[in-house]
Design a protein around this motif. Structure first.
Motif, PDB file in Angstrom:
ATOM      1  N   GLU A  12       6.739   7.311  -1.945  1.00 50.27           N
ATOM      2  CA  GLU A  12       7.671   8.359  -1.545  1.00 50.27           C
ATOM      3  C   GLU A  12       9.047   7.981  -2.068  1.00 50.27           C
ATOM      4  O   GLU A  12       9.601   6.951  -1.676  1.00 50.27           O
ATOM      5  N   VAL A  13       9.602   8.805  -2.938  1.00 46.89           N
ATOM      6  CA  VAL A  13      10.892   8.513  -3.567  1.00 46.89           C
ATOM      7  C   VAL A  13      11.806   9.719  -3.420  1.00 46.89           C
ATOM      8  O   VAL A  13      11.489  10.806  -3.906  1.00 46.89           O
ATOM      9  N   VAL A  14      12.930   9.514  -2.755  1.00 48.47           N
ATOM     10  CA  VAL A  14      13.969  10.535  -2.676  1.00 48.47           C
ATOM     11  C   VAL A  14      15.199   9.939  -3.345  1.00 48.47           C
ATOM     12  O   VAL A  14      16.025   9.279  -2.720  1.00 48.47           O
TER      13      VAL A  14
ATOM     14  N   ARG B 156       0.822  -1.201   0.000  1.00 48.94           N
ATOM     15  CA  ARG B 156       0.000   0.000   0.000  1.00 48.94           C
ATOM     16  C   ARG B 156       0.864   1.263   0.000  1.00 48.94           C
ATOM     17  O   ARG B 156       0.509   2.267  -0.594  1.00 48.94           O
ATOM     18  N   HIS B 157       2.005   1.183   0.721  1.00 55.87           N
ATOM     19  CA  HIS B 157       2.846   2.357   0.957  1.00 55.87           C
ATOM     20  C   HIS B 157       4.297   1.948   0.760  1.00 55.87           C
ATOM     21  O   HIS B 157       4.797   1.054   1.443  1.00 55.87           O
ATOM     22  N   LEU B 158       4.987   2.615  -0.171  1.00 56.10           N
ATOM     23  CA  LEU B 158       6.397   2.326  -0.447  1.00 56.10           C
ATOM     24  C   LEU B 158       7.187   3.616  -0.312  1.00 56.10           C
ATOM     25  O   LEU B 158       6.902   4.606  -0.987  1.00 56.10           O
ATOM     26  N   ARG B 159       8.179   3.596   0.584  1.00 55.45           N
ATOM     27  CA  ARG B 159       9.058   4.754   0.789  1.00 55.45           C
ATOM     28  C   ARG B 159      10.493   4.304   0.502  1.00 55.45           C
ATOM     29  O   ARG B 159      11.000   3.368   1.110  1.00 55.45           O
ATOM     30  N   TYR B 160      11.142   5.002  -0.430  1.00 64.71           N
ATOM     31  CA  TYR B 160      12.492   4.616  -0.855  1.00 64.71           C
ATOM     32  C   TYR B 160      13.374   5.849  -0.888  1.00 64.71           C
ATOM     33  O   TYR B 160      13.029   6.870  -1.503  1.00 64.71           O
ATOM     34  N   SER B 161      14.536   5.759  -0.223  1.00 62.83           N
ATOM     35  CA  SER B 161      15.471   6.872  -0.170  1.00 62.83           C
ATOM     36  C   SER B 161      16.867   6.374  -0.512  1.00 62.83           C
ATOM     37  O   SER B 161      17.389   5.464   0.141  1.00 62.83           O
ATOM     38  N   ASN B 162      17.446   6.961  -1.559  1.00 62.54           N
ATOM     39  CA  ASN B 162      18.809   6.623  -1.971  1.00 62.54           C
ATOM     40  C   ASN B 162      19.338   7.808  -2.769  1.00 62.54           C
ATOM     41  O   ASN B 162      18.921   8.041  -3.906  1.00 62.54           O
ATOM     42  N   LEU B 163      20.242   8.577  -2.178  1.00 59.93           N
ATOM     43  CA  LEU B 163      20.719   9.805  -2.799  1.00 59.93           C
ATOM     44  C   LEU B 163      21.818   9.567  -3.822  1.00 59.93           C
ATOM     45  O   LEU B 163      22.335  10.528  -4.399  1.00 59.93           O
TER      46      LEU B 163
END
Length: 432
Positions: free
Chosen positions: A228-230, A194-201
């Motif tokens: 959410e994608v950063v 339902r909710h995917l948050r991914y952070s990789n700079l």
């Protein structure tokens, strides 16, 4: 959930109401105070099991293998003295946090928690041993939420490939050693995300999203509502090719460029831009129906003017669909110069009947606040009330223009910031 036998009423109140009161009373300004729960457990015999249930709801073993050994030993000693009470405490654990360095103990801890629903992990090792991975797979079939911070890509992919029930997934790869994202020959399960948050700079790391949504039957593509994608290499215009455009209701991006076409996201109701300062968004290619916009700090007046003009054009073009604007910015009036960006956004909202939410510190929430992972029913989402957030009533002076008296903790923070050149949140000084 089984509870030890206790009187059905306490001081004339149903015990269910007492449990609800204790659940709310453990928080001070949205932050849990576990010492209070310990005191509640000593009030009377009727309160004790329910306070203990809340106290054991979240267990954090952040000292690696040593903490896990101690926890396992305590559980074993408790089971030897009172098996029923030990089983009750183990069944109370819903959220478990662990730092994985040496492996043999962690799967055992997961198996000790029959009602575990959420797992927070920091993965320091390079890969999982096959027997440990199999054991984690057996104990993790009930998991609904996973928050993982990894220092190597392989163990993250190994773990994700054996957790078929995940609905909420947060992946932080900013501490990975090396710049190249290598996807091993492992496939994600048919999880109902339902909710995917991914952070990789790091660059060229957006391929993780394609992997996460490529499971058998593409179930995640049909269920994903919040993304959410950063990641600097992620192109928002490719969301349609990922197959999630029809279901996506909330989208968080690092930046939004003028050329990013989001018109295919027909169900989108909320958009957040984390770092809009370099290229202020104009929202030119935003779909109809967005009711909530969240923005990071835009320190340059010219950039904020561009954003306000874009929001005004969008709002007017679609007949006034915007209902809330959240602005993530530090607003210490004793230090900051005149906050022109805050003024501009505030007056834009005030002139159009849009709710203006000024969030301090950035990104919305303080450490330890209760931000549950649960389905989003409607937008804009409710904002938890807190005395630390500036509120504005009709006719009052704007809160960011009012010089507030600094607390003792804030004074220490300001001294440390000037001494070390950094910013230390006041909550970092609070006792856990």
């Amino acid at each position: 959930m089984h509870l030890p036998t206790q009187p059905s009423r306490c001081y004339g109140l149903p015990i269910e109401l007492v449990l609800e009161v204790l659940q709310e009373a453990q928080y001070h300004d949205l932050v849990p105070r576990y010492k209070w729960l310990k005191n509640y457990a000593l009030v009377c015999r009727a309160w004790s099991p329910y306070a203990q249930q809340l106290l054991f709801a979240y267990v954090a073993l952040l000292g690696g293998a040593d903490h896990c050994k101690i926890f396992r030993k305590i559980v074993a000693l408790s089971a030897a003295r009172d098996p029923e009470h030990a089983a009750f405490l183990k069944s109370s654990i819903c959220v478990l946090g662990m730092v994985i360095d040496h492996q043999p103990f962690y799967a055992d801890i997961v198996h000790l928690c029959p009602n575990l629903r959420e797992l927070h992990l920091s993965l320091y090792h390079g890969s999982f041993r096959p027997d440990v991975l199999r054991s984690l797979a057996e104990g993790g079939v009930r998991l609904k939420a996973l928050r993982v911070k990894t220092y190597h890509y392989l163990p993250m992919f190994q773990l994700l490939s054996v957790l078929p029930s995940l609905e909420y997934l947060e992946v932080d790869c900013n501490s990975v050693l090396g710049n190249t994202l290598i996807i091993p020959p492992l496939y994600p399960p048919a999880w109902p995300l339902r909710h995917l948050r991914y952070s990789n700079l790091r660059r060229n790391t957006h391929l993780f999203l394609e992997w996460a949504l490529s499971g058998p039957g593409a179930v995640a593509r049909e269920s994903l509502e919040v993304l959410e994608v950063v990641s600097p290499s992620f192109d928002p215009s490719t969301i349609a090719t990922l197959g999630i455009a029809p279901t996506l209701r909330s989208l968080t991006l690092q930046r939004l460029f003028d050329s990013d076409d989001l018109t295919a996201l027909t169900s989108l109701q909320e958009i957040a831009v984390v770092h809009p300062s370099g290229t202020p968004p104009t929202f030119r290619l935003l779909p109809a129906g967005v009711v909530h916009v969240a923005l990071g700090a835009i320190p340059k007046t010219s950039g904020c003017a561009t954003t306000v003009a874009g929001l005004a054009a969008y709002h007017e073009r679609l007949g006034g669909s915007l209902r809330a604007l959240t602005y993530n910015r530090k607003c210490d009036s004793s230090v900051d110069p005149p906050l022109m960006d805050v003024d501009m956004l505030y007056h834009f909202c005030a002139g159009r009947g849009i709710e203006f939410r000024l969030m301090d510190p950035p990104y919305g929430f303080y450490p330890g606040e209760r931000v549950p992972l649960k389905p989003v029913r409607s937008f804009p989402r409710d904002l938890p009330m807190s005395s630390r957030r500036p509120l504005h009533a009709q006719g009052e002076e704007l809160p960011w223009k009012t010089r507030r008296k600094a607390t003792f903790a804030r004074k220490i923070v300001n001294v440390a910031s000037r001494a070390f050149g950094g910013t230390i949140p006041a909550m970092a000084l609070a006792k856990p």
